[in-house]
Write a protein that holds these residues in place. Sequence first.
Motif, mmCIF file in Angstrom:
data_model
loop_
_atom_site.group_PDB
_atom_site.id
_atom_site.type_symbol
_atom_site.label_atom_id
_atom_site.label_comp_id
_atom_site.label_asym_id
_atom_site.label_seq_id
_atom_site.Cartn_x
_atom_site.Cartn_y
_atom_site.Cartn_z
ATOM 1 N N GLU A 163 0.829 -1.013 0.130
ATOM 2 C CA GLU A 163 0.073 0.049 0.011
ATOM 3 C C GLU A 163 0.761 1.080 -0.152
ATOM 4 O O GLU A 163 0.517 2.210 -0.729
ATOM 5 N N ASP A 164 1.991 1.208 0.894
ATOM 6 C CA ASP A 164 2.779 2.388 1.127
ATOM 7 C C ASP A 164 3.593 2.628 -0.399
ATOM 8 O O ASP A 164 3.454 3.568 -0.828
ATOM 9 N N THR A 165 3.928 1.586 -1.032
ATOM 10 C CA THR A 165 4.701 1.678 -2.091
ATOM 11 C C THR A 165 3.898 2.056 -3.497
ATOM 12 O O THR A 165 3.931 2.984 -4.204
ATOM 13 N N TYR A 166 2.493 1.567 -3.485
ATOM 14 C CA TYR A 166 1.450 2.075 -4.289
ATOM 15 C C TYR A 166 1.295 3.685 -4.289
ATOM 16 O O TYR A 166 1.455 4.356 -5.111
ATOM 17 N N PHE A 168 3.256 5.804 -2.866
ATOM 18 C CA PHE A 168 4.472 6.415 -3.348
ATOM 19 C C PHE A 168 4.339 6.674 -4.886
ATOM 20 O O PHE A 168 4.660 7.576 -5.487
ATOM 21 N N LEU A 169 4.122 5.577 -5.760
ATOM 22 C CA LEU A 169 4.173 5.660 -7.104
ATOM 23 C C LEU A 169 3.142 6.688 -7.617
ATOM 24 O O LEU A 169 3.303 7.228 -8.641
ATOM 25 N N VAL A 170 1.868 6.713 -6.903
ATOM 26 C CA VAL A 170 0.945 7.528 -7.473
ATOM 27 C C VAL A 170 1.262 8.928 -7.248
ATOM 28 O O VAL A 170 1.304 9.955 -8.230
ATOM 29 N N ASN A 171 2.128 9.344 -6.003
ATOM 30 C CA ASN A 171 2.393 10.761 -5.887
ATOM 31 C C ASN A 171 3.676 11.069 -6.613
ATOM 32 O O ASN A 171 3.958 12.336 -6.923
ATOM 33 N N TRP A 172 4.667 9.887 -6.823
ATOM 34 C CA TRP A 172 5.781 10.230 -7.349
ATOM 35 C C TRP A 172 5.383 10.732 -8.968
ATOM 36 O O TRP A 172 5.940 11.620 -9.648
ATOM 37 N N LEU A 173 4.454 9.818 -9.534
ATOM 38 C CA LEU A 173 3.968 10.053 -10.900
ATOM 39 C C LEU A 173 3.289 11.258 -11.103
ATOM 40 O O LEU A 173 3.250 12.004 -12.342
ATOM 41 N N GLN A 174 2.789 11.943 -10.143
ATOM 42 C CA GLN A 174 2.050 13.052 -9.993
ATOM 43 C C GLN A 174 3.093 14.412 -10.186
ATOM 44 O O GLN A 174 3.071 15.343 -10.656
ATOM 45 N N ARG A 175 4.160 14.232 -9.503
ATOM 46 C CA ARG A 175 5.346 14.986 -9.260
ATOM 47 C C ARG A 175 5.941 15.013 -10.880
ATOM 48 O O ARG A 175 6.335 16.207 -11.180
ATOM 49 N N TYR A 176 6.276 13.749 -11.070
ATOM 50 C CA TYR A 176 6.766 13.642 -12.458
ATOM 51 C C TYR A 176 5.881 13.345 -13.538
ATOM 52 O O TYR A 176 5.926 11.960 -13.847
ATOM 53 N N SER A 177 4.957 13.953 -13.753
ATOM 54 C CA SER A 177 3.857 13.461 -14.886
ATOM 55 C C SER A 177 4.477 13.056 -16.254
ATOM 56 O O SER A 177 3.497 12.824 -17.214
ATOM 57 N N GLN A 178 5.581 13.652 -16.537
ATOM 58 C CA GLN A 178 6.193 13.163 -18.005
ATOM 59 C C GLN A 178 6.383 11.794 -18.114
ATOM 60 O O GLN A 178 6.438 11.070 -19.111
ATOM 61 N N LEU A 199 2.721 -5.847 -5.072
ATOM 62 C CA LEU A 199 2.574 -4.661 -5.609
ATOM 63 C C LEU A 199 1.950 -4.508 -7.077
ATOM 64 O O LEU A 199 0.922 -3.779 -7.268
ATOM 65 N N ALA A 200 2.389 -5.667 -8.100
ATOM 66 C CA ALA A 200 1.916 -5.725 -9.197
ATOM 67 C C ALA A 200 0.231 -6.053 -9.263
ATOM 68 O O ALA A 200 -0.551 -5.355 -10.134
ATOM 69 N N GLU A 201 0.030 -6.576 -8.198
ATOM 70 C CA GLU A 201 -1.494 -7.207 -8.024
ATOM 71 C C GLU A 201 -2.046 -5.940 -7.491
ATOM 72 O O GLU A 201 -3.439 -5.808 -8.088
ATOM 73 N N GLU A 212 -11.820 6.075 -9.830
ATOM 74 C CA GLU A 212 -11.380 6.430 -8.186
ATOM 75 C C GLU A 212 -9.915 6.233 -8.264
ATOM 76 O O GLU A 212 -9.482 6.836 -7.076
ATOM 77 N N ASN A 213 -8.983 5.619 -9.024
ATOM 78 C CA ASN A 213 -7.695 5.559 -9.016
ATOM 79 C C ASN A 213 -6.836 5.850 -10.258
ATOM 80 O O ASN A 213 -7.472 5.991 -11.341
ATOM 81 N N PRO A 214 -5.926 6.594 -10.056
ATOM 82 C CA PRO A 214 -5.102 7.135 -11.418
ATOM 83 C C PRO A 214 -4.705 6.009 -11.902
ATOM 84 O O PRO A 214 -4.154 4.623 -11.237
ATOM 85 N N PHE A 215 -4.388 5.723 -13.334
ATOM 86 C CA PHE A 215 -4.088 4.682 -14.114
ATOM 87 C C PHE A 215 -2.489 4.477 -14.207
ATOM 88 O O PHE A 215 -1.799 5.542 -14.355
ATOM 89 N N ILE A 216 -1.954 3.502 -13.855
ATOM 90 C CA ILE A 216 -0.560 3.168 -13.879
ATOM 91 C C ILE A 216 -0.210 2.397 -14.910
ATOM 92 O O ILE A 216 -0.779 1.153 -15.014
ATOM 93 N N ASN A 217 0.591 2.544 -15.981
ATOM 94 C CA ASN A 217 0.614 1.697 -17.307
ATOM 95 C C ASN A 217 1.493 0.318 -16.976
ATOM 96 O O ASN A 217 2.600 0.416 -17.575
ATOM 97 N N LEU A 218 0.982 -0.322 -15.960
ATOM 98 C CA LEU A 218 1.738 -1.499 -15.758
ATOM 99 C C LEU A 218 1.881 -2.431 -16.953
ATOM 100 O O LEU A 218 0.828 -2.975 -17.430
ATOM 101 N N LYS A 219 2.957 -2.823 -17.324
ATOM 102 C CA LYS A 219 3.333 -4.188 -18.444
ATOM 103 C C LYS A 219 3.812 -5.191 -17.807
ATOM 104 O O LYS A 219 3.530 -6.391 -18.533
ATOM 105 N N GLY A 220 4.394 -5.282 -16.605
ATOM 106 C CA GLY A 220 4.910 -6.536 -16.514
ATOM 107 C C GLY A 220 5.985 -6.535 -14.947
ATOM 108 O O GLY A 220 6.127 -5.312 -14.449
ATOM 109 N N PHE A 221 6.334 -7.518 -14.737
ATOM 110 C CA PHE A 221 7.609 -7.472 -13.623
ATOM 111 C C PHE A 221 8.590 -8.706 -13.907
ATOM 112 O O PHE A 221 8.307 -9.692 -14.463
#
Length: 470
Positions: A163-166, A168-178, A199-201, A212-221
């Motif tokens: 949950e914390d890492t998720y 983190f990613l949401v907030n990091w991607l907001q800061r670095y939206s590019q 985290l992938a799950e 409800e949630n920002p989309f993260i373009n997850l392709k694999g791990f």
Amino acid sequence: MTGSSVLSVLCIYVVLTFGSFITVIKSLETQTQSHEHYSYDRVINLPGQPLTPSVSQFSGYITVNKDHGRALFYWFFEAQSHPSKKPLLLWLNGGPGCSSIGYGAAVELGPLKVNKNGGLNFNPHSWNKEANLLFVESPVGVGFSYTNTSSDLDILDDQFVAEDTYNFLVNWLQRYSQWSSHDFYISGESYAGHYVPQLAELIHNRNKDISENPFINLKGFIVGNPETDDSYDYRGILEYAWSHSVIPDEVYDTAKNVCNFENNNWSKECNAAMEIVFDKYKEIDIYNIYAPICLINTTSSVVGSDSHVSSFKRPIRIPAGYDPCYTPYVQEYFNRTDVKKAFHANTSIDYKVCSDHVFNLYNYTISSILPIYTELIKSGLKIWIYSGDADGRVPVIGSRYCIEALGLPLKSPWRSWFHNQQVGGRIVEYEGLTMVTVRGAGHLVPLNKPSEALSLIHSFLSGQPLPKDR
């Protein structure tokens, strides 16, 4: 049109125009804040950093829970070439309690590696040749990451970390939206065999409701020497120790007879037998059985093995590698005040590569990740497992048992892959999952076999097959 109708239209126009104006203002505010963070987090030059080649890097804190004052520390490197066209790759180390910066970035696969002279060397085999590379110190209490609520450390478990890492990613991607639209992959090793799939799950499930949630373009791990399933992993430890002449026949026979690894509550007889196995491993480096051990008076490469006397469910911490004495180099470097300031880190933190406190408090609530693999394989994510075949802690035998337990149809049979005209390892492809071994590598594959590891991540990200011949 009546006067009231005209008035209504004018009101609607004013509202829409004002609303658009407010939206534009908010967008500009967000862009301004993002630009400010972008400028502030940029690392100009770290002490001891070589002048060439240039490295585009950023570091700092991302808040994951405002109420508790909880923040995770990151180190980010843009790809060495064409960063706008390359994917974003997150790396996580395990432990639990070991730093992804102190290990993954500074020793294994980052572009700047700490050396024994208190400086940095450029890593010609860094994974940022293939991707924009993000390291995060997780969970809180690891490295420079912190919480202002001490009780957080009492409830650390896999779900908490995910949950914390998720967040983190949401907030990091907001800061670095590019980077938010780039293909996103997750990678890691050891106990990150838990962190990465979970985290992938979580991302996969949250992506199902983008209202409800920002989309993260997850392709694999991709995970290396991953702890996956306790019963198969510990069976692998015992069989690997015997098959590689670490323990004699009688120790193996005894442990095999008294241990039921499917039972998380081991018997006294099993604990005693496995204690002998780990005692034998104290003579060498369990994480790389053919590498020399550290002989200086400091943290050895088998620190933490005695913690298995009371509870073998708890994994060994991860100090290891070709140079088993590098841990003090890293800790000395990141504890320098000038480094902390250049790094935008909290200067009051006593930096440790691995946190005993986190390791000892961690709650091991999940014994198998295999159900998550079954779920995510159906989702179509690209999933690879790789294994350095000289690792005794999470040996290739156990990982093979785990994969076989999934019962996946075979896509391409077991074969050798080649690197610099030599066998780099072996590869087998199943429907939905690929397993790769790296010949002669230990627990930290990118450290032990950096060139092979770079070829591995290139193949994973690009889709180009590992060479089939010399």
